[in-house]
Write a protein that holds these residues in place. Structure first.
Motif, PDB file in Angstrom:
ATOM      1  N   MET A  62       9.565 109.137 -21.367  1.00 18.32           N
ATOM      2  CA  MET A  62       8.687 108.416 -20.465  1.00 18.32           C
ATOM      3  C   MET A  62       7.536 109.338 -20.058  1.00 18.32           C
ATOM      4  O   MET A  62       7.749 110.496 -19.737  1.00 18.32           O
ATOM      5  N   THR A  63       6.336 108.808 -20.065  1.00 16.18           N
ATOM      6  CA  THR A  63       5.162 109.561 -19.649  1.00 16.18           C
ATOM      7  C   THR A  63       4.454 108.793 -18.541  1.00 16.18           C
ATOM      8  O   THR A  63       4.230 107.585 -18.663  1.00 16.18           O
ATOM      9  N   ILE A  64       4.138 109.495 -17.471  1.00 17.96           N
ATOM     10  CA  ILE A  64       3.384 108.905 -16.357  1.00 17.96           C
ATOM     11  C   ILE A  64       2.146 109.756 -16.154  1.00 17.96           C
ATOM     12  O   ILE A  64       2.243 110.978 -15.983  1.00 17.96           O
ATOM     13  N   GLU A  65       0.978 109.114 -16.181  1.00 19.49           N
ATOM     14  CA  GLU A  65      -0.284 109.816 -15.962  1.00 19.49           C
ATOM     15  C   GLU A  65      -0.983 109.238 -14.746  1.00 19.49           C
ATOM     16  O   GLU A  65      -0.892 108.035 -14.494  1.00 19.49           O
ATOM     17  N   MET A  66      -1.673 110.110 -14.018  1.00 20.68           N
ATOM     18  CA  MET A  66      -2.435 109.649 -12.859  1.00 20.68           C
ATOM     19  C   MET A  66      -3.520 110.652 -12.507  1.00 20.68           C
ATOM     20  O   MET A  66      -3.408 111.837 -12.816  1.00 20.68           O
ATOM     21  N   ASP A  67      -4.562 110.146 -11.896  1.00 20.53           N
ATOM     22  CA  ASP A  67      -5.615 110.983 -11.343  1.00 20.53           C
ATOM     23  C   ASP A  67      -5.503 110.918  -9.836  1.00 20.53           C
ATOM     24  O   ASP A  67      -5.379 109.830  -9.262  1.00 20.53           O
ATOM     25  N   VAL A  68      -5.536 112.088  -9.196  1.00 25.08           N
ATOM     26  CA  VAL A  68      -5.402 112.158  -7.747  1.00 25.08           C
ATOM     27  C   VAL A  68      -6.586 112.904  -7.170  1.00 25.08           C
ATOM     28  O   VAL A  68      -6.834 114.061  -7.509  1.00 25.08           O
ATOM     29  N   LEU A 123       1.141 114.172  -4.082  1.00 23.34           N
ATOM     30  CA  LEU A 123       0.943 112.961  -4.880  1.00 23.34           C
ATOM     31  C   LEU A 123       1.062 111.742  -3.967  1.00 23.34           C
ATOM     32  O   LEU A 123       2.162 111.243  -3.720  1.00 23.34           O
ATOM     33  N   PRO A 124      -0.063 111.250  -3.438  1.00 24.48           N
ATOM     34  CA  PRO A 124      -0.030 110.087  -2.545  1.00 24.48           C
ATOM     35  C   PRO A 124       0.391 108.820  -3.281  1.00 24.48           C
ATOM     36  O   PRO A 124      -0.015 108.593  -4.425  1.00 24.48           O
ATOM     37  N   LYS A 125       1.203 108.030  -2.653  1.00 31.21           N
ATOM     38  CA  LYS A 125       1.716 106.798  -3.261  1.00 31.21           C
ATOM     39  C   LYS A 125       0.582 105.874  -3.684  1.00 31.21           C
ATOM     40  O   LYS A 125       0.638 105.282  -4.760  1.00 31.21           O
ATOM     41  N   ASP A 126      -0.450 105.759  -2.867  1.00 34.05           N
ATOM     42  CA  ASP A 126      -1.528 104.822  -3.173  1.00 34.05           C
ATOM     43  C   ASP A 126      -2.401 105.258  -4.348  1.00 34.05           C
ATOM     44  O   ASP A 126      -3.248 104.495  -4.810  1.00 34.05           O
ATOM     45  N   GLN A 127      -2.192 106.478  -4.858  1.00 29.46           N
ATOM     46  CA  GLN A 127      -2.963 106.944  -6.010  1.00 29.46           C
ATOM     47  C   GLN A 127      -2.105 107.060  -7.273  1.00 29.46           C
ATOM     48  O   GLN A 127      -2.539 107.620  -8.272  1.00 29.46           O
ATOM     49  N   CYS A 128      -0.907 106.508  -7.216  1.00 28.86           N
ATOM     50  CA  CYS A 128       0.010 106.587  -8.359  1.00 28.86           C
ATOM     51  C   CYS A 128      -0.098 105.373  -9.274  1.00 28.86           C
ATOM     52  O   CYS A 128       0.747 105.201 -10.159  1.00 28.86           O
ATOM     53  N   GLY A 129      -1.073 104.547  -9.083  1.00 29.20           N
ATOM     54  CA  GLY A 129      -1.278 103.403  -9.965  1.00 29.20           C
ATOM     55  C   GLY A 129      -0.093 102.466 -10.041  1.00 29.20           C
ATOM     56  O   GLY A 129       0.213 101.936 -11.114  1.00 29.20           O
ATOM     57  N   GLY A 130       0.603 102.271  -8.925  1.00 29.27           N
ATOM     58  CA  GLY A 130       1.752 101.375  -8.912  1.00 29.27           C
ATOM     59  C   GLY A 130       2.999 101.931  -9.575  1.00 29.27           C
ATOM     60  O   GLY A 130       3.977 101.213  -9.757  1.00 29.27           O
ATOM     61  N   ARG A 131       2.984 103.196  -9.944  1.00 27.65           N
ATOM     62  CA  ARG A 131       4.132 103.795 -10.647  1.00 27.65           C
ATOM     63  C   ARG A 131       4.864 104.824  -9.782  1.00 27.65           C
ATOM     64  O   ARG A 131       5.553 105.689 -10.291  1.00 27.65           O
ATOM     65  N   PHE A 132       4.710 104.713  -8.468  1.00 25.11           N
ATOM     66  CA  PHE A 132       5.321 105.675  -7.551  1.00 25.11           C
ATOM     67  C   PHE A 132       6.839 105.703  -7.694  1.00 25.11           C
ATOM     68  O   PHE A 132       7.440 106.771  -7.791  1.00 25.11           O
ATOM     69  N   ASP A 133       7.470 104.535  -7.731  1.00 24.42           N
ATOM     70  CA  ASP A 133       8.934 104.480  -7.842  1.00 24.42           C
ATOM     71  C   ASP A 133       9.420 105.058  -9.170  1.00 24.42           C
ATOM     72  O   ASP A 133      10.444 105.745  -9.214  1.00 24.42           O
TER      73      ASP A 133
END
Length: 158
Positions: free
Chosen positions: A1-7, A136-146
């Protein structure tokens, strides 16, 4: 699994981290207890104290409950104005570890390099040392926080 995000760090997220980091440790708890004890002593023996003693107790009561949090938030907001925080950090979380990049700089970490993970309702704090963490703020995780929380728990055991 890969999760990417910009914060891109904001005042609320950094402020929450700074307050947590400073007040969740033994020294932070003791400092609040000292301020509360000063307040209780001030109120309880108000008539016994001279003016200078009252002023000192008021300052001590405010020091760790009002003054220090304001100073932490002020320092955090000043830090956000530096060039380093104007450009978002790019995070990639994989089964093999995590990667953080910004501009041309890139760092890769193995999961065993993660010292501690703090799970908050609105953010994750990923400590790589005793004094620094990735926020890593929840609101910047692109809906993938969980999903990110699940991945962190699986690979760090923390």
């Amino acid at each position: 699994m890969t999760i990417e995000m910009d914060v891109k760090m904001d005042t609320k997220s950094l402020g929450g981290f700074l307050l947590y980091h400073n007040y969740a440790r033994v020294a932070g708890i003791l400092s609040v207890l000292i301020s509360l004890a000063a307040l209780v002593g001030l109120i309880w023996k108000w008539d016994s104290w001279m003016l200078t003693q009252k002023v000192m107790l008021i300052v001590l009561a405010l020091l760790f409950t009002v003054i220090q949090p304001i100073m932490l938030l002020w320092r955090g907001s000043r830090r956000l104005q530096t060039e380093d925080f104007q450009i978002p950090f790019h995070y990639v979380f994989r089964d093999t570890g995590l990667e953080i990049s910004q501009n041309e700089q890139k760092q890769e970490f193995q999961w065993q390099d993660v010292r501690k993970v703090v799970y908050r309702k609105d953010a994750l704090y990923v400590y790589m040392s005793a004094v620094s963490a990735f926020v890593l703020p929840k609101d910047q995780c692109g809906g993938r926080f969980d999903e990110l929380v699940k991945l962190m728990k699986e690979h760090t055991g923390k």
